[in-house]
Design an enzyme around this catalytic site. Structure first.
Site, PDB file in Angstrom:
ATOM      1  N   CYS A  46       0.852  -1.191   0.000  1.00  0.00           N
ATOM      2  CA  CYS A  46       0.000   0.000   0.000  1.00  0.00           C
ATOM      3  C   CYS A  46       0.893   1.247   0.000  1.00  0.00           C
ATOM      4  O   CYS A  46       1.804   1.369   0.817  1.00  0.00           O
ATOM      5  CB  CYS A  46      -0.881  -0.024   1.248  1.00  0.00           C
ATOM      6  SG  CYS A  46      -1.683   1.540   1.626  1.00  0.00           S
ATOM      7  N   GLU A  47       0.608   2.145  -0.924  1.00  0.00           N
ATOM      8  CA  GLU A  47       1.441   3.343  -1.006  1.00  0.00           C
ATOM      9  C   GLU A  47       1.164   4.334   0.114  1.00  0.00           C
ATOM     10  O   GLU A  47       1.960   5.227   0.357  1.00  0.00           O
ATOM     11  CB  GLU A  47       1.291   4.019  -2.367  1.00  0.00           C
ATOM     12  CG  GLU A  47      -0.031   4.660  -2.637  1.00  0.00           C
ATOM     13  CD  GLU A  47      -0.096   5.297  -4.015  1.00  0.00           C
ATOM     14  OE1 GLU A  47      -0.744   6.351  -4.129  1.00  0.00           O
ATOM     15  OE2 GLU A  47       0.482   4.773  -4.975  1.00  0.00           O
ATOM     16  N   HIS A  48       0.043   4.197   0.798  1.00  0.00           N
ATOM     17  CA  HIS A  48      -0.276   5.142   1.877  1.00  0.00           C
ATOM     18  C   HIS A  48       0.445   4.823   3.178  1.00  0.00           C
ATOM     19  O   HIS A  48       0.809   5.738   3.921  1.00  0.00           O
ATOM     20  CB  HIS A  48      -1.792   5.161   2.135  1.00  0.00           C
ATOM     21  CG  HIS A  48      -2.575   5.693   0.988  1.00  0.00           C
ATOM     22  ND1 HIS A  48      -3.855   5.303   0.712  1.00  0.00           N
ATOM     23  CD2 HIS A  48      -2.248   6.588   0.022  1.00  0.00           C
ATOM     24  CE1 HIS A  48      -4.300   5.930  -0.368  1.00  0.00           C
ATOM     25  NE2 HIS A  48      -3.339   6.716  -0.798  1.00  0.00           N
ATOM     26  N   HIS A  49       0.630   3.533   3.483  1.00  0.00           N
ATOM     27  CA  HIS A  49       1.244   3.155   4.765  1.00  0.00           C
ATOM     28  C   HIS A  49       2.465   2.253   4.611  1.00  0.00           C
ATOM     29  O   HIS A  49       3.067   1.868   5.595  1.00  0.00           O
ATOM     30  CB  HIS A  49       0.213   2.453   5.655  1.00  0.00           C
ATOM     31  CG  HIS A  49      -0.983   3.295   5.936  1.00  0.00           C
ATOM     32  ND1 HIS A  49      -2.171   3.166   5.239  1.00  0.00           N
ATOM     33  CD2 HIS A  49      -1.168   4.311   6.809  1.00  0.00           C
ATOM     34  CE1 HIS A  49      -3.045   4.047   5.686  1.00  0.00           C
ATOM     35  NE2 HIS A  49      -2.465   4.766   6.635  1.00  0.00           N
TER      36      HIS A  49
ATOM     37  N   GLN B 230      -5.040  -0.787  -4.582  1.00  0.00           N
ATOM     38  CA  GLN B 230      -5.729  -1.915  -5.192  1.00  0.00           C
ATOM     39  C   GLN B 230      -6.563  -1.473  -6.387  1.00  0.00           C
ATOM     40  O   GLN B 230      -6.607  -2.149  -7.414  1.00  0.00           O
ATOM     41  CB  GLN B 230      -6.607  -2.630  -4.163  1.00  0.00           C
ATOM     42  CG  GLN B 230      -7.299  -3.847  -4.733  1.00  0.00           C
ATOM     43  CD  GLN B 230      -8.064  -4.629  -3.682  1.00  0.00           C
ATOM     44  OE1 GLN B 230      -7.704  -4.626  -2.507  1.00  0.00           O
ATOM     45  NE2 GLN B 230      -9.117  -5.297  -4.102  1.00  0.00           N
TER      46      GLN B 230
ATOM     47  N   HIS C 113      -5.884  -5.895   3.430  1.00  0.00           N
ATOM     48  CA  HIS C 113      -4.903  -4.827   3.579  1.00  0.00           C
ATOM     49  C   HIS C 113      -4.457  -4.761   5.034  1.00  0.00           C
ATOM     50  O   HIS C 113      -5.282  -4.522   5.925  1.00  0.00           O
ATOM     51  CB  HIS C 113      -5.523  -3.480   3.180  1.00  0.00           C
ATOM     52  CG  HIS C 113      -5.845  -3.399   1.717  1.00  0.00           C
ATOM     53  ND1 HIS C 113      -5.233  -2.489   0.886  1.00  0.00           N
ATOM     54  CD2 HIS C 113      -6.695  -4.109   0.937  1.00  0.00           C
ATOM     55  CE1 HIS C 113      -5.701  -2.647  -0.343  1.00  0.00           C
ATOM     56  NE2 HIS C 113      -6.588  -3.624  -0.338  1.00  0.00           N
TER      57      HIS C 113
ATOM     58  N   CYS D 284      -2.878  -2.480   6.395  1.00  0.00           N
ATOM     59  CA  CYS D 284      -3.073  -1.127   6.934  1.00  0.00           C
ATOM     60  C   CYS D 284      -4.466  -0.998   7.563  1.00  0.00           C
ATOM     61  O   CYS D 284      -4.692  -0.113   8.386  1.00  0.00           O
ATOM     62  CB  CYS D 284      -2.849  -0.067   5.864  1.00  0.00           C
ATOM     63  SG  CYS D 284      -3.828  -0.256   4.376  1.00  0.00           S
TER      64      CYS D 284
END
Length: 189
Positions: A79-82, A120, A148, A150
């Site tokens: 995941c690019e956010h976390h 995703q 996920h 995250c």
């Protein structure tokens, strides 16, 4: 491919993170952790500079127009956010239009796009768009179901929760009967 110079940057950053969370990067169990993580990043982010066109071979098969499905392809992504993993299964269906590809190539396409910092939703779209562009089928359908970390181990902390995304193109978008046939076949175990 992560260069030797960037590998050293990763090692330095991981050492700083270990110190920042209150760990001793010089204790026995952590001595080689920065190097292990740098090597791991080589593998799990190998899709960043990889062109999936290298993995696909097109065969001209003018008479085959039946649905081709590869079901439950396992994948892992970050995941690019976390920068935490998400993982699950993808199912891909396409209906050829004079061109086919090897079925293992569909899994390679998924791998190429999943081995990047990802969302995703974007992953699902990228796989569908790539197949439409390169194989030029009558249609393609991609369904991805993933957990996920995250969401499972932080934030709302709901392990076992799955996110499902789909991308439909061509005949799968315009013909509900064809779309439903693919969805029924995706559910077969």
């Amino acid at each position: 491919m992560i260069s030797a110079e960037n590998e050293k940057k990763i090692e330095k950053a991981i050492k700083s993170i270990l110190e920042a969370i209150g760990e001793d990067p010089n204790r026995e169990g952590l001595l080689e952790t920065p190097q292990r993580i740098a090597r791991m990043y080589q593998q799990i982010f190998s899709g960043i500079d990889h062109n999936p066109k290298q993995d696909i071979k097109i065969f001209h098969e003018e008479n085959h127009q039946e649905m081709v499905i590869v079901n439950d392809i396992s994948f892992y992504s970050m995941c690019e956010h976390h920068m935490l993993p998400f993982f699950g299964k993808a199912s891909i269906a396409y209906i050829p239009n004079k061109k086919i590809t090897g079925i293992s190539k569909l899994a390679r396409i998924l791998d190429s796009f999943s081995k990047r910092l990802q969302l995703q939703e974007r992953l699902t779209t990228q796989v569908a768009e790539f197949i439409m562009q390169e194989i030029e089928p009558q249609g393609v359908m991609v369904v991805i179901k993933a957990e996920h970390l995250c969401m499972s181990m932080r934030g709302v902390q709901k392990p076992g929760t799955y996110i499902t995304t789909s991308a439909v193109r061509g005949v799968f978008d315009t013909d509900p009967k064809t779309r439903n046939e693919a969805l029924d076949l995706f559910r077969l175990k």
